[in-house]
Design an enzyme around this catalytic site. Structure first.
Site, PDB file in Angstrom:
ATOM      1  N   LYS A  80      67.134   8.400  18.652  1.00  0.00           N
ATOM      2  CA  LYS A  80      68.051   8.502  17.516  1.00  0.00           C
ATOM      3  C   LYS A  80      69.506   8.479  17.963  1.00  0.00           C
ATOM      4  CE  LYS A  80      65.036  10.495  14.036  1.00  0.00           C
ATOM      5  NZ  LYS A  80      64.746  11.620  13.118  1.00  0.00           N
TER       6      LYS A  80
ATOM      7  N   ARG B 283      57.237  13.511  17.715  1.00  0.00           N
ATOM      8  CA  ARG B 283      57.046  12.213  17.046  1.00  0.00           C
ATOM      9  C   ARG B 283      57.892  11.195  17.810  1.00  0.00           C
ATOM     10  NH1 ARG B 283      59.545   9.130  13.075  1.00  0.00           N
ATOM     11  NH2 ARG B 283      58.114   7.946  11.719  1.00  0.00           N
TER      12      ARG B 283
END
Length: 274
Positions: A221, A255
């Site tokens: 991210k 995740r």
């Protein structure tokens, strides 16, 4: 600490890895990579062989500013993929990444085991009732607004307190309907700026007071690659570094896009605390 996945109790006492499978053309990292049966099955097989306990199928891009996709399109993408994966890898524990109850219901009825909802039921009034009827584990994430406008909604007085307050309220709603297997996702990158993401990560252990398993989704991210001055494609090392922090702060599920490296992180963490 267990969850019931298609009738099988799965322990989360030891951290698990959830592999990401985005079947969208515009996800921030892997958009468009998995658009035919061969590439999808190859990636699923790779993630399972590398140690993924779950495969999370997403048919709606939730990157900041992503275009809205209608319900029919999401269903057309998601449901056949669930069937394809389970036909070839029948023991796979599939999670469906959606905030729409109709998509969740169709995928669960076709063999998926978990619903992963970025909106914690706030984008679809039928979602919580659907989860309750289906009796499946429910991952609920903290977010403000929608993927289209969430980056304009970062005006917190105290991001930690407000995220905790959000989950307290949503847990009342879920538990009142009899939903039992609930997993909490703090929502890194969703309606949070760089500093807020790191504050949330640095104090993530306070989420333990909620007494539900924590899922951390930080893989590649912008909080990583913007800090390092590189790109999502170059953010694997940074992702792995922060995965160890997530585990030390209490995450029970990572995740991830890169299962092998995440599994190595879990093994090292388990050795560290042995």
């Amino acid at each position: 600490m267990t969850i019931n996945c298609n009738g099988k109790l799965l322990s989360l006492n030891q951290p698990k890895v959830m592999g990401i499978l985005n079947v969208t053309p515009d996800s921030f990292f892997d958009g468009g990579k998995y658009k035919d049966e061969k590439s999808i099955l190859n990636q699923v097989e790779k993630m399972l062989n590398e140690g993924a306990t779950f495969i999370d199928v997403g048919a709606y891009s939730t990157r900041p500013g992503a275009l809205n996709v209608d319900e029919a399109t999401e269903l057309k993408r998601a449901v056949p993929i669930v069937g394809l994966i389970l036909k070839n890898f029948p023991d796979t524990i599939l999670s469906i990444d959606t905030f729409r109850s109709s998509v969740a219901k169709e995928c669960i009825e076709n063999g998926a085991a978990i619903i992963n909802d970025i909106s914690a039921g706030l984008q679809d009034d039928n979602m919580l009732h659907t989860v309750a009827k289906l009796h499946v584990p429910y991952i609920m994430m903290h977010m403000r607004g929608t993927p289209q406008n969430m980056q304009k909604k970062t005006d917190y007085d105290d991001v930690i307190k407000e995220v905790l307050s959000f989950f307290s309220e949503r847990l009342v709603a879920t538990k009142s309907l009899g939903i039992k297997d609930i997993i909490i996702d703090p929502g890194f990158g969703f309606a949070k700026n760089l500093e807020q993401n790191y504050k949330l990560l640095n104090q993530m252990e306070v989420m333990s007071i909620i007494e539900h398993p924590l899922l951390a989704g930080i893989s590649r991210k912008s909080m990583i690659y913007k800090t390092l001055g590189n790109t999502a494609e170059q953010a694997l090392n940074g992702t792995t570094a922060l995965h160890m922090v997530c585990l030390q702060k209490g995450a029970k599920i990572l995740r991830v896009h890169d299962v092998k490296e995440a599994m190595e992180c879990v093994k090292l963490y388990e050795q560290l605390i042995a």
